[in-house]
Design an enzyme around this catalytic site. Structure first.
Site, PDB file in Angstrom:
ATOM      1  N   ASP A   5      -0.960  -0.140  -4.790  1.00 29.42           N
ATOM      2  CA  ASP A   5      -2.247   0.442  -5.187  1.00 29.42           C
ATOM      3  C   ASP A   5      -2.149   1.906  -5.600  1.00 29.42           C
ATOM      4  OD1 ASP A   5      -1.711   1.199  -2.557  1.00 29.42           O
ATOM      5  OD2 ASP A   5      -3.808   1.099  -1.928  1.00 29.42           O
ATOM      6  N   HIS A   6      -1.101   2.589  -5.187  1.00 25.95           N
ATOM      7  CA  HIS A   6      -0.878   4.011  -5.523  1.00 25.95           C
ATOM      8  C   HIS A   6       0.387   4.425  -4.814  1.00 25.95           C
ATOM      9  CE1 HIS A   6      -2.057   4.799  -1.427  1.00 25.95           C
ATOM     10  NE2 HIS A   6      -3.121   4.041  -1.631  1.00 25.95           N
ATOM     11  N   HIS A  52       1.305   8.603   5.599  1.00 31.90           N
ATOM     12  CA  HIS A  52       0.269   9.602   5.905  1.00 31.90           C
ATOM     13  C   HIS A  52       0.570  10.410   7.172  1.00 31.90           C
ATOM     14  CE1 HIS A  52      -2.777   8.902   2.901  1.00 31.90           C
ATOM     15  NE2 HIS A  52      -2.894   7.616   3.174  1.00 31.90           N
ATOM     16  N   ASP A  70      -5.223  13.759   3.011  1.00 30.80           N
ATOM     17  CA  ASP A  70      -5.247  13.720   1.544  1.00 30.80           C
ATOM     18  C   ASP A  70      -4.813  15.074   0.986  1.00 30.80           C
ATOM     19  OD1 ASP A  70      -6.271  11.136   1.662  1.00 30.80           O
ATOM     20  OD2 ASP A  70      -8.329  11.864   1.797  1.00 30.80           O
ATOM     21  N   ASP A  72       0.843  -1.193   0.000  1.00 33.16           N
ATOM     22  CA  ASP A  72       0.000   0.000   0.000  1.00 33.16           C
ATOM     23  C   ASP A  72       0.877   1.243   0.000  1.00 33.16           C
ATOM     24  OD1 ASP A  72      -2.292   1.851   0.706  1.00 33.16           O
ATOM     25  OD2 ASP A  72      -3.268  -0.109   0.862  1.00 33.16           O
ATOM     26  N   ARG A 118     -16.634   8.078  -0.846  1.00 32.23           N
ATOM     27  CA  ARG A 118     -15.869   6.826  -0.647  1.00 32.23           C
ATOM     28  C   ARG A 118     -16.443   6.032   0.515  1.00 32.23           C
ATOM     29  NH1 ARG A 118      -9.354   5.796  -0.300  1.00 32.23           N
ATOM     30  NH2 ARG A 118      -9.449   4.337   1.423  1.00 32.23           N
ATOM     31  N   LYS A 135      -6.258  -2.191   6.754  1.00 30.41           N
ATOM     32  CA  LYS A 135      -6.306  -2.410   5.292  1.00 30.41           C
ATOM     33  C   LYS A 135      -7.014  -3.712   4.952  1.00 30.41           C
ATOM     34  CE  LYS A 135      -3.690   1.199   4.088  1.00 30.41           C
ATOM     35  NZ  LYS A 135      -4.177   2.300   3.258  1.00 30.41           N
ATOM     36  N   HIS A 148      -1.242  10.815  -0.804  1.00 32.04           N
ATOM     37  CA  HIS A 148      -0.790   9.958  -1.900  1.00 32.04           C
ATOM     38  C   HIS A 148      -0.162  10.832  -2.978  1.00 32.04           C
ATOM     39  CE1 HIS A 148      -4.203   6.966  -0.717  1.00 32.04           C
ATOM     40  NE2 HIS A 148      -3.276   7.077   0.204  1.00 32.04           N
ATOM     41  N   ASP A 163       2.048   3.223   3.228  1.00 30.83           N
ATOM     42  CA  ASP A 163       0.934   4.157   3.170  1.00 30.83           C
ATOM     43  C   ASP A 163       0.570   4.721   4.538  1.00 30.83           C
ATOM     44  OD1 ASP A 163      -1.283   5.371   1.605  1.00 30.83           O
ATOM     45  OD2 ASP A 163      -2.420   4.328   3.151  1.00 30.83           O
ATOM     46  N   SER A 188      -6.699   3.947  -2.260  1.00 36.35           N
ATOM     47  CA  SER A 188      -6.881   2.509  -2.037  1.00 36.35           C
ATOM     48  C   SER A 188      -8.167   1.982  -2.639  1.00 36.35           C
ATOM     49  CB  SER A 188      -6.931   2.211  -0.540  1.00 36.35           C
ATOM     50  OG  SER A 188      -5.691   2.410   0.037  1.00 36.35           O
TER      51      SER A 188
HETATM   52  O1  LIG Z   1      -8.467   6.951   4.091  1.00 33.25           O
HETATM   53  C1  LIG Z   1      -7.268   7.203   4.140  1.00 33.25           C
HETATM   54  O2  LIG Z   1      -6.517   6.771   5.025  1.00 33.25           O
HETATM   55  C2  LIG Z   1      -6.693   8.135   3.103  1.00 33.25           C
HETATM   56  O3  LIG Z   1      -7.620   9.133   2.786  1.00 33.25           O
HETATM   57  C3  LIG Z   1      -6.397   7.418   1.847  1.00 33.25           C
HETATM   58  O4  LIG Z   1      -5.624   6.276   2.064  1.00 33.25           O
HETATM   59  P1  LIG Z   1      -5.935   4.904   1.341  1.00 33.25           P
HETATM   60  O5  LIG Z   1      -6.619   5.257   0.059  1.00 33.25           O
HETATM   61  O6  LIG Z   1      -4.560   4.315   1.099  1.00 33.25           O
HETATM   62  O7  LIG Z   1      -6.737   4.090   2.244  1.00 33.25           O
HETATM   63 MN   LIG Z   2      -3.811   2.531  -0.352  1.00 28.59          MN
HETATM   64 MN   LIG Z   3      -3.454   5.962   1.999  1.00 26.90          MN
END
Ligand SMILES: O=C(O)[C@H](O)COP(=O)(O)O
Ligand SMILES: [Mn+2]
Ligand SMILES: [Mn+2]
Length: 557
Positions: free
Chosen positions: A469-470, A432, A169, A26, A284, A359, A499, A428, A79
């Protein structure tokens, strides 16, 4: 679909019966090496050795923008869209885009969801709850602005906004500016006779937006502020709240504690009461499922709600297609169907999926097209390693990488599964936090975990696909257009907690990989959605014809 329609054709050249490990790192993108590229700084011998396989066994794919169904090429990957693409093998217009369409055409106000809440607008208050930023991952400020305007035009007389500050973000500290923009819009509405105000707030990681049931306390703090009007901090204005709490408590936007806005008598301006309408404005899913349960379920035992007001609740989208949650929503979610996981299970592929809590839903729920649960419990096992809760992951950058790898190794060696799918969150989750040193440790931990998994694949003669994933950990600084780090007004670099727009690697290998398999040269524009067909091939099947093309070919030796 009938059973016969699920049957995948045999691959003309590739055998069945190999254990395939699909490893998603991740937040692991590819970028030039410098001191802010934590992957490059970290000791990552395993991932480095995979890169040596380029161009036949290692390549890059796109993980952002239109390649994953986002509105523009300026949208970083995330993600949800990343794992959707990896699992579904096709590119779907995602929530961000669907909400844009619905708002632009005005259809959002004609749909079942809006009609449902509209009934409360005459006598009740409309409450909008969600993430306040232009990140475009969970929500977007411009969408909230259009929704506010449209709701007022469609009869909302009293509106309360419950904000969740971002800084994850988007840049930390940017929340003040977003609150100011929102305040201006609310003032405009007030001039038009709508009683519109911010009613409560708090940082997204501390209030409301938990996911995968990691910590219900987060949702409770939000409930107390939004519904009960109770919070440890009370302010007359949200701008003041955000500024003061950041300064006094030295907290980042993500972790601002809950606050309520009070009137001149100290009374909260916007608790949620019987007869009100509530809309969660995030498109989301993952971080809205828990709060949706709290608003929707009559029977609920995750925390004491104290009061369960009789309201009409709608999500911006439906967040869980399997649970049909929430039952009312403003915009139809992408209809992600016939995912690779579902096909493979129908074709007898015994599937194991694992990550730690934070995750876990990524390699299950998102992978399977925002659907929770098994396709066939006899062939599948999903294991969740409990994450630490109540901490920021820079204090535990290794997270549960070792535990995930150990469990995965055990499962591979047991030969009970044909596909073993994991997500390693470190790059990831620690990325963050914006803590560069900790992110370097995180990247090494992820690399160690990959090594353990690849060693197990070696032992059983299997195949591996390692991807991401990114981007995130490969770039920890905000840059100008020419790539130079940007400084803030005090001369410090601006840490990038979000990201990135970077591509991600895909590596294939293992003793089970048939000789002659290599990456094709003719899919130069490949993205994450091309991985699904590739994995299906490695299981010995051809992918359905509407899937994005496979990345591999088999050369006769
Ligand atoms: O929800 C989160 O933690 C971030 O906004 C994005 O992170 P993720 O897409 O890797 O979960
Ligand atoms: Mn991710
Ligand atoms: Mn993330």
């Amino acid at each position: 679909m009938e059973t016969s329609q699920w049957k995948l054709p045999d691959h003309p050249k590739l055998p069945k019966g190999k254990t395939v490990a699909v490893v998603v790192l991740d937040g692991w993108g590819e970028a030039n090496a410098d001191q802010y590229n934590c992957i490059a700084v970290a000791d990552t011998p395993t991932m480095d050795s995979l890169k040596q396989g380029a161009p036949d066994k290692w390549r890059l794919v796109k993980a952002h923008g239109t390649a994953v169904g986002l509105p523009t090429e300026d949208d970083m990957g995330n993600s949800e869209v990343g794992h959707n693409a990896l699992g579904a093998g096709r590119i779907y217009a995602q929530g961000a885009k669907l909400v844009d369409f619905a708002l632009a055409s005005g259809k959002i106000f004609q749909g079942e969801g809006f009609k449902y809440i509209e009934e409360c607008l005459e006598n009740g208050t409309l409450h909008l709850i969600g993430l306040l930023s232009d990140g475009g991952v969970h929500s977007r400020l411009d969408q909230l602005q259009l929704l506010l305007k449209g709701a007022a035009e469609h009869g909302a007389k009293r509106i309360r906004v419950h904000i969740l500050t971002d800084g994850r973000d988007v840049l930390d500290g940017s929340s003040v500016g977003f609150v100011e923009i929102l305040e201006k819009d609310l003032e405009e509405l007030r001039k038009k006779g709508v009683d519109a105000q911010i009613a409560s707030g708090g940082g997204r990681m501390y209030v409301t937006m938990d996911r995968y049931e990691n910590d219900w306390g987060v949702v409770k703090r939000g409930w107390d502020a939004q519904v009960l009007g109770e919070a440890p901090y009370k302010f007359r204005s949200a701008v003041e709240a955000v500024k003061k709490l950041r300064e006094d408590l030295k907290v980042s936007d993500q972790y601002i504690p809950p606050f309520v806005i009070v009137d001149e008598n100290g009374k909260p301006v916007g608790p949620i009461v019987d007869g009100d309408a509530v809309v969660t404005i995030n498109f989301r899913a993952d971080r809205m499922v828990m709060v949706a349960k709290a608003f929707e379920y009559e029977n609920f035992d995750k925390f004491d709600r104290v009061r369960f007001p009789k309201i009409r609740y709608a999500g911006m989208l439906q967040y869980d297609g399997e649970l049909k949650l929430p039952s009312h929503y403003l915009v139809e979610p992408p209809e992600i169907e016939r995912t690779s996981g579902e096909y493979l299970v129908h074709n007898g592929i015994r599937t194991f999926a694992c990550s730690e809590t934070v995750k876990f839903g990524h390699v299950t729920f998102f992978w399977n097209g925002n659907r929770s649960g098994y396709f066939n419990p006899e062939l599948e096992e999903y294991v969740e390693i409990p994450s630490d809760s109540g901490i920021t992951f820079n204090v535990q950058p290794k997270m549960k990488a070792l535990e995930i790898a150990e469990k995965t190794r055990e499962v591979i060696l047991s030969r009970r599964f044909d596909q073993v799918r994991v997500n390693l969150p470190n790059g990831d989750m620690v990325g963050h936090t914006g803590d560069i040193e900790a992110t370097v440790v995180a990247c090494k931990a992820a690399d160690d975990a990959v090594k353990m998994i690849l060693d197990a694949i070696e032992q059983v003669g299997g195949i591996y696909v390692v991807t991401a994933d990114h981007g995130n950990a490969e770039d920890m600084v905000k840059r100008n257009k020419s790539g130079q780090p940007l400084l803030d007004k005090n001369g410090n670099i601006q840490i990038l907690t979000s990201h990135t727009l970077q591509p991600v690697p895909v590596a294939i290998g293992g003793p089970g990989l048939a000789p002659g398999v290599r990456f094709r040269k003719d899919v130069s524009k490949a993205g994450l959605a091309n991985v699904a067909a590739t994995v299906m091939n490695l299981h010995g099947f051809e992918a359905p014809s509407d899937y994005e093309p496979t990345l591999i070919e088999v050369i006769d030796n």
